[in-house]
Enzyme design. Sequence first.
Site, PDB file in Angstrom:
ATOM      1  N   ARG A  26     -20.114 108.789 101.044  1.00  0.00           N
ATOM      2  CA  ARG A  26     -20.126 107.480 100.394  1.00  0.00           C
ATOM      3  C   ARG A  26     -19.960 106.409 101.458  1.00  0.00           C
ATOM      4  O   ARG A  26     -19.082 106.512 102.314  1.00  0.00           O
ATOM      5  CB  ARG A  26     -18.982 107.396  99.388  1.00  0.00           C
TER       6      ARG A  26
ATOM      7  N   ARG B 239      -5.989 101.103  87.493  1.00  0.00           N
ATOM      8  CA  ARG B 239      -5.634 102.515  87.673  1.00  0.00           C
ATOM      9  C   ARG B 239      -4.224 102.701  88.213  1.00  0.00           C
ATOM     10  O   ARG B 239      -3.636 103.757  88.064  1.00  0.00           O
ATOM     11  CB  ARG B 239      -6.682 103.216  88.555  1.00  0.00           C
TER      12      ARG B 239
ATOM     13  N   GLU C  19     -19.548 104.127  88.400  1.00  0.00           N
ATOM     14  CA  GLU C  19     -18.111 103.911  88.211  1.00  0.00           C
ATOM     15  C   GLU C  19     -17.825 102.550  87.601  1.00  0.00           C
ATOM     16  O   GLU C  19     -16.689 102.100  87.579  1.00  0.00           O
ATOM     17  CB  GLU C  19     -17.353 104.093  89.527  1.00  0.00           C
TER      18      GLU C  19
ATOM     19  N   ASN D 174     -12.422 107.660  88.188  1.00  0.00           N
ATOM     20  CA  ASN D 174     -11.182 106.937  88.503  1.00  0.00           C
ATOM     21  C   ASN D 174     -11.360 105.451  88.225  1.00  0.00           C
ATOM     22  O   ASN D 174     -10.506 104.802  87.618  1.00  0.00           O
ATOM     23  CB  ASN D 174     -10.796 107.123  89.978  1.00  0.00           C
ATOM     24  N   ASP D 175     -12.468 104.912  88.708  1.00  0.00           N
ATOM     25  CA  ASP D 175     -12.728 103.501  88.441  1.00  0.00           C
ATOM     26  C   ASP D 175     -13.366 103.295  87.079  1.00  0.00           C
ATOM     27  O   ASP D 175     -13.062 102.317  86.390  1.00  0.00           O
ATOM     28  CB  ASP D 175     -13.624 102.914  89.541  1.00  0.00           C
TER      29      ASP D 175
ATOM     30  N   ARG E  44     -15.057 110.137 101.447  1.00  0.00           N
ATOM     31  CA  ARG E  44     -14.665 108.719 101.345  1.00  0.00           C
ATOM     32  C   ARG E  44     -14.655 108.129 102.756  1.00  0.00           C
ATOM     33  O   ARG E  44     -13.633 108.141 103.437  1.00  0.00           O
ATOM     34  CB  ARG E  44     -13.275 108.591 100.726  1.00  0.00           C
TER      35      ARG E  44
ATOM     36  N   CYS F 259     -17.270 112.891  90.806  1.00  0.00           N
ATOM     37  CA  CYS F 259     -16.318 113.022  91.918  1.00  0.00           C
ATOM     38  C   CYS F 259     -14.991 112.358  91.605  1.00  0.00           C
ATOM     39  O   CYS F 259     -14.093 112.350  92.431  1.00  0.00           O
ATOM     40  CB  CYS F 259     -16.919 112.474  93.206  1.00  0.00           C
TER      41      CYS F 259
HETATM   42  C1  PEP Z   1     -13.769 107.023  91.547  1.00  0.00           C
HETATM   43  O1  PEP Z   1     -13.656 105.810  91.375  1.00  0.00           O
HETATM   44  O2  PEP Z   1     -13.735 107.862  90.625  1.00  0.00           O
HETATM   45  C2  PEP Z   1     -13.923 107.562  92.895  1.00  0.00           C
HETATM   46  C3  PEP Z   1     -14.201 108.831  93.094  1.00  0.00           C
HETATM   47  O3  PEP Z   1     -13.751 106.730  93.950  1.00  0.00           O
HETATM   48  P1  PEP Z   1     -12.340 106.194  94.444  1.00  0.00           P
HETATM   49  O4  PEP Z   1     -11.266 106.992  93.776  1.00  0.00           O
HETATM   50  O5  PEP Z   1     -12.318 106.337  95.919  1.00  0.00           O
HETATM   51  O6  PEP Z   1     -12.340 104.765  94.003  1.00  0.00           O
HETATM   52 MG    MG Z   2     -14.126 104.339  92.909  1.00  0.00          MG
END
Ligand code: PEP
Ligand code: MG
Length: 567
Positions: A329, A462, A428, A451-452, A293, A499
Amino acid sequence: MYEGVNASDGIGIGVARVAVEPDLSFTPHAPEDAGDEKQRYSAAVAKFVEQTNAQIERMTETVGEEAAAIMGAHIEFAEDEGIVEMVNSSIEAGMCAEQAVSEAYDMYYNMFSNMEDELFRERAADVADVKTGLLADLLGKEVVDLSTLPENSVVVVHELTPSMTADIDKDNVAAIVTETGGRTSHSAIIARALEIPAVLSVADITKVVKSGDMVIVDGSRGRVLVNPADNDLTHYRTKAKQFAEEKLALEAYRGKETVTGDGEKVLLVANIGNPDDANVAAEHDCEGVGLFRSEFLFMGAKELPSEDDQFAAYQKVALRMKNQPVIIRTLDVGGDKEIPYLNLCQEENPFMGYRAVRYCLNNPDQYKVQLTALLRASAFGDIKIMVPLVTNIDEIRQVKALVEECKADLDARGVAYNKDIEVGTMIETPAASLIADDLAAECDFFSIGTNDLIGYTMCADRGNDRVAYLYDVYQPAVLRSLKRIIEEGNKAGIMVGMCGEAAADPLLIPVLISFGLGEYSVAAPSILRTRRIISEWTKAEADALTEKVMKLKTAAEVKAMLQAAAR
Ligand code: PEP
Ligand code: MG
């Protein structure tokens, strides 16, 4: 006992340090006696200097002399003759100490922050810190510095921002408790990476706990006990021991290949936030990096990191991974990741606003600095470039065009780089999922950011506890999206990884095996456990379970079936 979100596994037992963001507002007033007021001010300066000296001493032991010396500037600014004189004459002219301090330090802050020279501009932050320290003392408030803490501290804060977590004194933190945040908030992600037990979203915990209280934090079950009874203490000490033993048992998977029960090889890589994390990831036996990240590099700086600074950071990871893949990224700013010096405007809905690749493509010259640094680092390892928050094909094409421009510049400069560097995308957003077939034709790899993706698919932030019941990877809508993305990527013959935090979800792993996920990118401490779970499922077993799961209509049914099947 208080309950919250189980954000990072393990048991932490220690002494609470309640870090309340102090309210430093005051009502200006005329003091009765200027002499007494000047005395208050000089006592505040003396206390500040004393505390800073103690901090320097602690930091010399933990982070080394050089880093600790930086704090010396704080003392200089507190005792600076010009400032002291200015504050005293304002007090003599009828101001209270708070206002006199505030105005004097604001003046110096403005002066430094407008200077051309970077070194002077950096001093502005020191000036602001000294002002905060003096004001807090004058107003009788405490500022807790999370970068230097006493041993075995349980940090209790309203909200742990990514920047606070970035320089937290991790060796001395036994656990973290907050009043906000969910399992995939960045604070939770960092807490897991640092292996600090954490419970988030415990209502009003900063009011319930006082600094100095003894606290037990059960990060695996989301429980917090304040000033526990002796039998609780014994119980949790035993649990902490068990946790350590389970961790030890996973050592059997160290150095092994990551294969399913029937021998199908997959890649098991790590998520990292800064170059030093690469060491931790390697210690946990990762097979590369699936997500660096890079925004944490930007967040940890006071201004945009230069091409050389970025290159050094990326090169360090590439070299540490010794030709194993390293997916970096590009800047994913926005949402809950703020970078103050970018001066982004406040937006009504920052998670859907001007962020990530949108911001980068609007600032191509700045973006090219990062892309060039990545290309240069690609001469030292298997670096791949990954683009966040993609929603359409133009974004990927534009990024690829900028990469080509950077390559041409490097050719002209005679600098080496990997001419075949891979450019891939995070999937995402629901938009990216829906056009996964088209994106696959443009990209060298996919990495699914659950996650997103969960949040945007379910329209549930989230970090918002009130809609946490919707934010669930087991929702059929999310599972169908995952299936589609992986199938489309595999059909096009590109690598499909994940990820997001779901890649390490023990219940979900058989489903991901069945869908055909090729790469699992997880927090370093989850690597060995993920390897074990992958090894426990053959493709046929995973397929049989997944076929049934995909017919279910609710997240609760899905979870119950996966729990029943768990090994
Ligand atoms: C995600 O969105 O799953 C991700 C890996 O990125 P971040 O958690 O940094 O938004
Ligand atoms: Mg993300």
